[in-house]
Design an enzyme around this catalytic site. Structure first.
Site, PDB file in Angstrom:
ATOM      1  CE1 TYR A  53      -3.176  -3.167   0.956  1.00 27.33           C
ATOM      2  CE2 TYR A  53      -4.155  -1.478  -0.424  1.00 27.33           C
ATOM      3  CZ  TYR A  53      -4.158  -2.764   0.068  1.00 27.33           C
ATOM      4  OH  TYR A  53      -5.142  -3.638  -0.311  1.00 27.33           O
ATOM      5  CG  ASN A  89     -10.834   3.332  -8.831  1.00 25.53           C
ATOM      6  OD1 ASN A  89     -10.861   2.110  -8.986  1.00 25.53           O
ATOM      7  ND2 ASN A  89     -11.063   4.184  -9.813  1.00 25.53           N
ATOM      8  CB  VAL A  90      -7.930   2.816  -2.586  1.00 26.69           C
ATOM      9  CG1 VAL A  90      -8.885   1.728  -2.103  1.00 26.69           C
ATOM     10  CG2 VAL A  90      -6.806   2.187  -3.407  1.00 26.69           C
ATOM     11  CG  HIS A 106     -13.648  -1.612  -2.613  1.00 29.98           C
ATOM     12  ND1 HIS A 106     -13.420  -2.118  -3.879  1.00 29.98           N
ATOM     13  CD2 HIS A 106     -14.778  -2.209  -2.171  1.00 29.98           C
ATOM     14  CE1 HIS A 106     -14.381  -2.976  -4.174  1.00 29.98           C
ATOM     15  NE2 HIS A 106     -15.212  -3.052  -3.164  1.00 29.98           N
ATOM     16  CG  ASN A 198     -14.728  -1.877 -18.918  1.00 32.48           C
ATOM     17  OD1 ASN A 198     -14.244  -1.111 -18.100  1.00 32.48           O
ATOM     18  ND2 ASN A 198     -14.614  -3.174 -18.822  1.00 32.48           N
ATOM     19  CG  LEU A 199      -9.261  -0.897 -23.087  1.00 31.36           C
ATOM     20  CD1 LEU A 199      -9.291   0.365 -23.924  1.00 31.36           C
ATOM     21  CD2 LEU A 199      -7.910  -1.039 -22.414  1.00 31.36           C
TER      22      LEU A 199
HETATM   23  C1  BV8 Z   1     -17.814  -8.710   0.922  1.00 36.55           C
HETATM   24  C2  BV8 Z   1      -8.873  -3.438  -1.674  1.00 36.55           C
HETATM   25  C3  BV8 Z   1     -19.594  -9.281   2.408  1.00 36.55           C
HETATM   26  C4  BV8 Z   1      -8.405  -2.072  -1.821  1.00 36.55           C
HETATM   27  C5  BV8 Z   1     -10.421  -4.727  -2.989  1.00 36.55           C
HETATM   28  C6  BV8 Z   1     -15.302 -16.086  -0.637  1.00 36.55           C
HETATM   29  C7  BV8 Z   1     -14.859 -15.639   0.610  1.00 36.55           C
HETATM   30  C8  BV8 Z   1     -14.996 -14.315   1.019  1.00 36.55           C
HETATM   31  C9  BV8 Z   1     -15.580 -13.399   0.150  1.00 36.55           C
HETATM   32  C10 BV8 Z   1     -15.994 -13.843  -1.094  1.00 36.55           C
HETATM   33  C11 BV8 Z   1     -15.879 -15.164  -1.493  1.00 36.55           C
HETATM   34  N1  BV8 Z   1     -16.390 -15.270  -2.760  1.00 36.55           N
HETATM   35  C12 BV8 Z   1     -16.821 -14.072  -3.168  1.00 36.55           C
HETATM   36  C13 BV8 Z   1     -16.609 -13.203  -2.165  1.00 36.55           C
HETATM   37  C14 BV8 Z   1     -16.924 -11.796  -2.157  1.00 36.55           C
HETATM   38  C15 BV8 Z   1     -15.640 -11.034  -2.513  1.00 36.55           C
HETATM   39  C16 BV8 Z   1     -15.448 -11.137  -4.001  1.00 36.55           C
HETATM   40  O1  BV8 Z   1     -16.180 -10.514  -4.747  1.00 36.55           O
HETATM   41  N2  BV8 Z   1     -14.459 -11.939  -4.462  1.00 36.55           N
HETATM   42  C17 BV8 Z   1     -14.272 -12.049  -5.894  1.00 36.55           C
HETATM   43  C18 BV8 Z   1     -12.785 -12.066  -6.215  1.00 36.55           C
HETATM   44  C19 BV8 Z   1     -15.002 -13.308  -6.371  1.00 36.55           C
HETATM   45  N3  BV8 Z   1     -15.903  -9.684  -2.111  1.00 36.55           N
HETATM   46  C20 BV8 Z   1     -15.562  -9.268  -0.876  1.00 36.55           C
HETATM   47  O2  BV8 Z   1     -14.943  -9.935  -0.081  1.00 36.55           O
HETATM   48  C21 BV8 Z   1     -16.077  -7.891  -0.517  1.00 36.55           C
HETATM   49  N4  BV8 Z   1     -16.732  -7.958   0.755  1.00 36.55           N
HETATM   50  O3  BV8 Z   1     -18.282  -9.432   0.068  1.00 36.55           O
HETATM   51  O4  BV8 Z   1     -18.363  -8.602   2.206  1.00 36.55           O
HETATM   52  C22 BV8 Z   1     -20.711  -8.414   1.924  1.00 36.55           C
HETATM   53  C23 BV8 Z   1     -21.527  -8.847   0.865  1.00 36.55           C
HETATM   54  C24 BV8 Z   1     -22.569  -8.029   0.434  1.00 36.55           C
HETATM   55  C25 BV8 Z   1     -22.789  -6.792   1.032  1.00 36.55           C
HETATM   56  C26 BV8 Z   1     -21.938  -6.389   2.060  1.00 36.55           C
HETATM   57  C27 BV8 Z   1     -20.887  -7.178   2.497  1.00 36.55           C
HETATM   58  C28 BV8 Z   1     -14.924  -6.910  -0.406  1.00 36.55           C
HETATM   59  C29 BV8 Z   1     -14.418  -6.586  -1.801  1.00 36.55           C
HETATM   60  C30 BV8 Z   1     -13.352  -5.500  -1.721  1.00 36.55           C
HETATM   61  C31 BV8 Z   1     -12.016  -6.138  -1.823  1.00 36.55           C
HETATM   62  N5  BV8 Z   1     -10.998  -5.106  -1.903  1.00 36.55           N
HETATM   63  N6  BV8 Z   1      -9.394  -3.899  -2.945  1.00 36.55           N
HETATM   64  C32 BV8 Z   1      -7.328  -2.048  -2.855  1.00 36.55           C
HETATM   65  O5  BV8 Z   1      -6.327  -2.746  -2.629  1.00 36.55           O
HETATM   66  O6  BV8 Z   1      -7.524  -1.355  -3.858  1.00 36.55           O
HETATM   67  S1  BV8 Z   1     -10.997  -5.308  -4.474  1.00 36.55           S
HETATM   68  C33 BV8 Z   1     -10.139  -4.673  -5.783  1.00 36.55           C
HETATM   69  O7  BV8 Z   1     -10.835  -5.131  -6.974  1.00 36.55           O
HETATM   70  C34 BV8 Z   1     -10.191  -3.176  -5.864  1.00 36.55           C
HETATM   71  O8  BV8 Z   1     -10.905  -2.564  -4.820  1.00 36.55           O
HETATM   72  C35 BV8 Z   1     -10.912  -2.930  -7.188  1.00 36.55           C
HETATM   73  O9  BV8 Z   1     -11.672  -1.807  -7.114  1.00 36.55           O
HETATM   74  C36 BV8 Z   1     -11.744  -4.126  -7.286  1.00 36.55           C
HETATM   75  C37 BV8 Z   1     -12.364  -4.376  -8.618  1.00 36.55           C
HETATM   76  O10 BV8 Z   1     -11.346  -4.301  -9.628  1.00 36.55           O
HETATM   77  P1  BV8 Z   1     -11.623  -3.282 -10.847  1.00 36.55           P
HETATM   78  O11 BV8 Z   1     -11.684  -1.920 -10.292  1.00 36.55           O
HETATM   79  O12 BV8 Z   1     -12.777  -3.754 -11.646  1.00 36.55           O
HETATM   80  O13 BV8 Z   1     -10.275  -3.420 -11.638  1.00 36.55           O
HETATM   81  P2  BV8 Z   1      -9.878  -4.595 -12.658  1.00 36.55           P
HETATM   82  O14 BV8 Z   1      -8.393  -4.540 -12.851  1.00 36.55           O
HETATM   83  O15 BV8 Z   1     -10.501  -5.877 -12.210  1.00 36.55           O
HETATM   84  O16 BV8 Z   1     -10.596  -4.181 -14.021  1.00 36.55           O
HETATM   85  C38 BV8 Z   1     -10.166  -3.010 -14.686  1.00 36.55           C
HETATM   86  C39 BV8 Z   1     -11.169  -2.769 -15.818  1.00 36.55           C
HETATM   87  O17 BV8 Z   1     -10.834  -1.526 -16.431  1.00 36.55           O
HETATM   88  C40 BV8 Z   1     -11.101  -3.824 -16.891  1.00 36.55           C
HETATM   89  O18 BV8 Z   1     -12.418  -4.188 -17.275  1.00 36.55           O
HETATM   90  C41 BV8 Z   1     -10.382  -3.132 -18.056  1.00 36.55           C
HETATM   91  O19 BV8 Z   1     -10.878  -3.558 -19.317  1.00 36.55           O
HETATM   92  C42 BV8 Z   1     -10.777  -1.704 -17.825  1.00 36.55           C
HETATM   93  N7  BV8 Z   1      -9.779  -0.724 -18.318  1.00 36.55           N
HETATM   94  C43 BV8 Z   1      -8.418  -0.837 -18.318  1.00 36.55           C
HETATM   95  N8  BV8 Z   1      -7.880   0.282 -18.862  1.00 36.55           N
HETATM   96  C44 BV8 Z   1      -8.919   1.099 -19.200  1.00 36.55           C
HETATM   97  C45 BV8 Z   1     -10.123   0.459 -18.850  1.00 36.55           C
HETATM   98  N9  BV8 Z   1     -11.330   1.012 -19.077  1.00 36.55           N
HETATM   99  C46 BV8 Z   1     -11.348   2.234 -19.654  1.00 36.55           C
HETATM  100  N10 BV8 Z   1     -10.235   2.907 -20.004  1.00 36.55           N
HETATM  101  C47 BV8 Z   1      -9.003   2.378 -19.796  1.00 36.55           C
HETATM  102  N11 BV8 Z   1      -7.917   3.063 -20.168  1.00 36.55           N
END
Ligand code: BV8
Length: 231
Positions: A53, A89-90, A106, A198-199
């Site tokens: 971080y 985003n953070v 987040h 989205n990209l």
């Molecule tokens: C929760 C921390 C309960 C901060 C992040 C089993 C056990 C425990 C939990 C789970 C489980 N199974 C599922 C879950 C739930 C879990 C989850 O979803 N897991 C996933 C992996 C399956 N979620 C959680 O645990 C959440 N909490 O569920 O609590 C609850 C439920 C309901 C209601 C209340 C509570 C907590 C999730 C938060 C985790 N923390 N980060 C940090 O370090 O930043 S997550 C992390 O991924 C970031 O926060 C980020 O925001 C998030 C999502 O990623 P994206 O932002 O989408 O980024 P990514 O790279 O994936 O995609 C980028 C996109 O941009 C792409 O599509 C790309 O094409 C596009 N792009 C790229 N360049 C461009 C572009 N678009 C336009 N222009 C460009 N130039």
């Protein structure tokens, strides 16, 4: 007038030089999620998590908002109805670009949290293991970000905004992390139109009424222009 709810992800900050998570060479290619973005990982190796971080906090502090951040601030200013920005985003680039009342579901790199007493304060550029909490002096300071398995912030407010949305836009998110990835369904159930900018098509692209592909600095200003002309 119509209420617009916008969800943003790492893709909106990509052109400001901040890494995304799941793109080629992204953050999850360099680190295992369970090591740096879970409470268990922090207990196991707090120094590794602080390093992860700290590097992002220092880099984010040097980054500049891009045309997409600025276009959303313009929409908030010029749209006659409410425009709510919820970000995964953070970084603070939405605020640097002029946006107001951004909901950081987040958490933020700028924030520090005491794991013992829940006190929050502005994080120093680099946090270290055992940093004492300014309120209770316990050596349990952590980044104020929401890790996997933790409750995202302001969920009640977010669900209320989605219930009243006439338009929901997801920008720069891969739609793989819940509960954010389900917001499009919440909005659609409340009768909102839904659009993804989205990209590449996200995992949930088929759930959206419209999909606009391209880099955010091109698609978002054009989309905002179209919204403001058509109001
Ligand atoms: C929760 C921390 C309960 C901060 C992040 C089993 C056990 C425990 C939990 C789970 C489980 N199974 C599922 C879950 C739930 C879990 C989850 O979803 N897991 C996933 C992996 C399956 N979620 C959680 O645990 C959440 N909490 O569920 O609590 C609850 C439920 C309901 C209601 C209340 C509570 C907590 C999730 C938060 C985790 N923390 N980060 C940090 O370090 O930043 S997550 C992390 O991924 C970031 O926060 C980020 O925001 C998030 C999502 O990623 P994206 O932002 O989408 O980024 P990514 O790279 O994936 O995609 C980028 C996109 O941009 C792409 O599509 C790309 O094409 C596009 N792009 C790229 N360049 C461009 C572009 N678009 C336009 N222009 C460009 N130039």
């Amino acid at each position: 007038m119509e209420k617009i709810v916008i969800l943003t992800g790492a893709g909106i900050s990509a052109e400001s030089g901040l890494g995304t998570f799941r793109d080629e060479g992204g953050l999850w290619a360099q680190h295992r999620i369970e090591d740096v973005a879970t409470p268990e990982g922090f207990v196991r190796d707090p120094a590794l998590v602080h390093r992860f971080y700290n590097a992002r906090r220092v880099q984010a502090a040097k980054a500049q908002p891009n045309a997409a951040h600025e276009a959303l601030a313009r929409l908030q200013r010029d749209w006659p109805g409410e425009v709510v920005i919820v970000t995964q985003n953070v970084d603070s680039l939405h605020e640097a670009g002029g946006a107001q009342d951004v909901i950081h579901m987040h958490g933020t790199l700028a924030g520090a949290l005491c794991a013992a007493c829940d006190h929050r304060w502005t994080a120093p550029p680099e946090m270290s293991v055992g940093e004492p909490c300014p309120a209770c002096a316990a050596a349990t300071a952590r980044p104020d970000v929401v890790w996997f398995g933790e409750m995202p912030y302001q969920m009640d407010a977010i669900y209320n905004h989605l219930a009243g949305a006439r338009l929901f836009a997801a920008i720069g998110t891969s739609g793989q992390v819940y509960p954010a990835a389900a917001f499009v369904h919440e909005a659609a159930m409340s009768g909102a139109r839904t659009v993804e900018l989205n990209l590449d098509p996200s995992t949930g692209a088929s759930s959206f009424d419209d999909v606009v592909l391209g880099p955010a600095t091109e698609t978002v200003p054009r989309w905002v222009d179209q919204m403001l002309i058509s109001q």
